[in-house]
Design an enzyme around this catalytic site. Sequence first.
Site, PDB file in Angstrom:
ATOM      1  N   PHE A 123       0.462  -0.578  -2.775  1.00  0.00           N
ATOM      2  CA  PHE A 123      -0.778  -1.180  -3.251  1.00  0.00           C
ATOM      3  C   PHE A 123      -0.761  -1.172  -4.778  1.00  0.00           C
ATOM      4  O   PHE A 123      -0.489  -0.133  -5.388  1.00  0.00           O
ATOM      5  CB  PHE A 123      -1.993  -0.426  -2.721  1.00  0.00           C
ATOM      6  CG  PHE A 123      -3.282  -1.149  -2.975  1.00  0.00           C
ATOM      7  CD1 PHE A 123      -3.570  -2.327  -2.308  1.00  0.00           C
ATOM      8  CD2 PHE A 123      -4.186  -0.677  -3.903  1.00  0.00           C
ATOM      9  CE1 PHE A 123      -4.754  -3.009  -2.549  1.00  0.00           C
ATOM     10  CE2 PHE A 123      -5.370  -1.358  -4.155  1.00  0.00           C
ATOM     11  CZ  PHE A 123      -5.647  -2.529  -3.469  1.00  0.00           C
ATOM     12  N   ASP A 193      -1.810   8.335  -0.346  1.00  0.00           N
ATOM     13  CA  ASP A 193      -2.984   7.482  -0.484  1.00  0.00           C
ATOM     14  C   ASP A 193      -3.440   7.119   0.928  1.00  0.00           C
ATOM     15  O   ASP A 193      -2.733   6.432   1.670  1.00  0.00           O
ATOM     16  CB  ASP A 193      -2.634   6.219  -1.282  1.00  0.00           C
ATOM     17  CG  ASP A 193      -3.857   5.347  -1.561  1.00  0.00           C
ATOM     18  OD1 ASP A 193      -4.870   5.486  -0.847  1.00  0.00           O
ATOM     19  OD2 ASP A 193      -3.797   4.507  -2.478  1.00  0.00           O
ATOM     20  N   TYR A 218     -15.027   3.184   0.946  1.00  0.00           N
ATOM     21  CA  TYR A 218     -15.704   1.940   1.308  1.00  0.00           C
ATOM     22  C   TYR A 218     -14.975   1.078   2.330  1.00  0.00           C
ATOM     23  O   TYR A 218     -15.464   0.001   2.680  1.00  0.00           O
ATOM     24  CB  TYR A 218     -15.990   1.102   0.059  1.00  0.00           C
ATOM     25  CG  TYR A 218     -14.797   0.801  -0.809  1.00  0.00           C
ATOM     26  CD1 TYR A 218     -13.939  -0.243  -0.508  1.00  0.00           C
ATOM     27  CD2 TYR A 218     -14.543   1.552  -1.946  1.00  0.00           C
ATOM     28  CE1 TYR A 218     -12.845  -0.527  -1.308  1.00  0.00           C
ATOM     29  CE2 TYR A 218     -13.457   1.285  -2.755  1.00  0.00           C
ATOM     30  CZ  TYR A 218     -12.610   0.244  -2.432  1.00  0.00           C
ATOM     31  OH  TYR A 218     -11.524  -0.030  -3.227  1.00  0.00           O
ATOM     32  N   LYS A 219     -13.830   1.532   2.830  1.00  0.00           N
ATOM     33  CA  LYS A 219     -13.145   0.760   3.866  1.00  0.00           C
ATOM     34  C   LYS A 219     -13.598   1.278   5.231  1.00  0.00           C
ATOM     35  O   LYS A 219     -14.720   1.026   5.649  1.00  0.00           O
ATOM     36  CB  LYS A 219     -11.633   0.835   3.669  1.00  0.00           C
ATOM     37  CG  LYS A 219     -11.157   0.282   2.324  1.00  0.00           C
ATOM     38  CD  LYS A 219      -9.648   0.309   2.214  1.00  0.00           C
ATOM     39  CE  LYS A 219      -9.173   0.007   0.793  1.00  0.00           C
ATOM     40  NZ  LYS A 219      -9.553  -1.324   0.319  1.00  0.00           N
ATOM     41  N   ARG A 363      -4.888 -11.274   7.275  1.00  0.00           N
ATOM     42  CA  ARG A 363      -5.077  -9.890   7.682  1.00  0.00           C
ATOM     43  C   ARG A 363      -6.410  -9.713   8.400  1.00  0.00           C
ATOM     44  O   ARG A 363      -7.434 -10.235   7.974  1.00  0.00           O
ATOM     45  CB  ARG A 363      -5.028  -9.014   6.419  1.00  0.00           C
ATOM     46  CG  ARG A 363      -4.940  -7.545   6.647  1.00  0.00           C
ATOM     47  CD  ARG A 363      -4.755  -6.814   5.330  1.00  0.00           C
ATOM     48  NE  ARG A 363      -5.939  -6.882   4.483  1.00  0.00           N
ATOM     49  CZ  ARG A 363      -6.218  -6.038   3.488  1.00  0.00           C
ATOM     50  NH1 ARG A 363      -5.372  -5.075   3.202  1.00  0.00           N
ATOM     51  NH2 ARG A 363      -7.295  -6.174   2.755  1.00  0.00           N
TER      52      ARG A 363
END
Length: 404
Positions: A123, A193, A218-219, A363
């Site tokens: 990422f 991560d 927040y995911k 996705r």
Amino acid sequence: MTLDEARALDAADPLRSFRDRFALPEGVIYLDGNSLGPLPRATAPALGDMIERQWGERLIRSWNEGWIEAPRRIGGKIATLIGAGADEVIVADSTSANLFKLIVAALRLDPKRKTVVSELGNFPTDLHIAEGAVGCVPGAVLKAVPRAEIGAALGDDTALLLLTHVHYKTAERFDMAAWSEKAHVAGALVLWDLSHSAGAVPIDLNGSNADLAVGCGYKYLNGGPGAPAFLHVHTKWQDRLASPLSGWMGHAAPFAFEDGYRPATGMTRWLAGTPPMLGLAGLEASVDLSLEADLGQLWAKSVRLFDAFAAIGKAIGLDCVSPADPARRGSHISFRHPQAYALCQALISRGVIGDFRDPDILRFGLTPLYLGFEDVVRARAILRDVLATGAYLDPEFSKRNAVT
């Protein structure tokens, strides 16, 4: 899977009641919880109480009525979801800031070790932060290599192995225990991560002998856009590592107002500035909801949702790039398509919300708390129609938004 079969699975789903605890818009099939979780119904009342009573009525007294303990309290709750001790996790800052703190701390541990090893295609913020972090430690370097070459890149000079547990594009998952062991054999620490796995994928940090970890709120944790992040430091390292961001909330006695800095013990030393109480209130409400769900049931349902969606992709000719083996993947599924961006926008226009990752990845997040099998079947029909009719070829769907 037929619509009737999907409805039967939903009726028997032990997690089905959680769907009603989210404010999901009517007519929308939300498949982007891996990017931004939807709004839990408990969040608005929690924020209302924070604003009206705790801030509005109690004012500064609220710091002694629960606010000052919030980063540690919520961190302890998140620890349950990631296989860590309650005294090993704290909520603070953003994922990026927490990465910086832990990377620099790891580089300062042993002066003979100055290399951070990571994966090309990780990422981007992980690599960007790592670039900045090595620049703050004289002689430090970042070595980013293809996934197949990570093991060979570990050596006597490696201070830290920085890996993302679940890849943001493909959903490919590292074997946490195996890679933690490889880092330790090389004499290095490992930093995970967990942004694309916490709250959705089974995680056992302590069982995997992990040293350090970060993750966002927040995911899959549904804490709201820009929710505070968390970081983990195993107890064996807590007195040996120090945060490079020596802010007053990480001080051993912040209200002694000393000129010099003395780091607090334990996880408190990883705090820096004043905790953002509005964001923490939203995050705590959502984490409390996640703690009510059985993690085993969550993962079992995620596997079934993935298999159903993968079958859809195969039937309509989409190239799935996510691993078929559940032990090697996260809780989202990705397909490759030359017009992935336009296809994503066409689906959004019809109420099926997924997302796009450059250059050609479509996705979909498969979040078991609120997603049903009927959602998958209905999304299949819309996806098939968009492809069959070529609706995605409308030039309007190729206009790039600022956020993709």
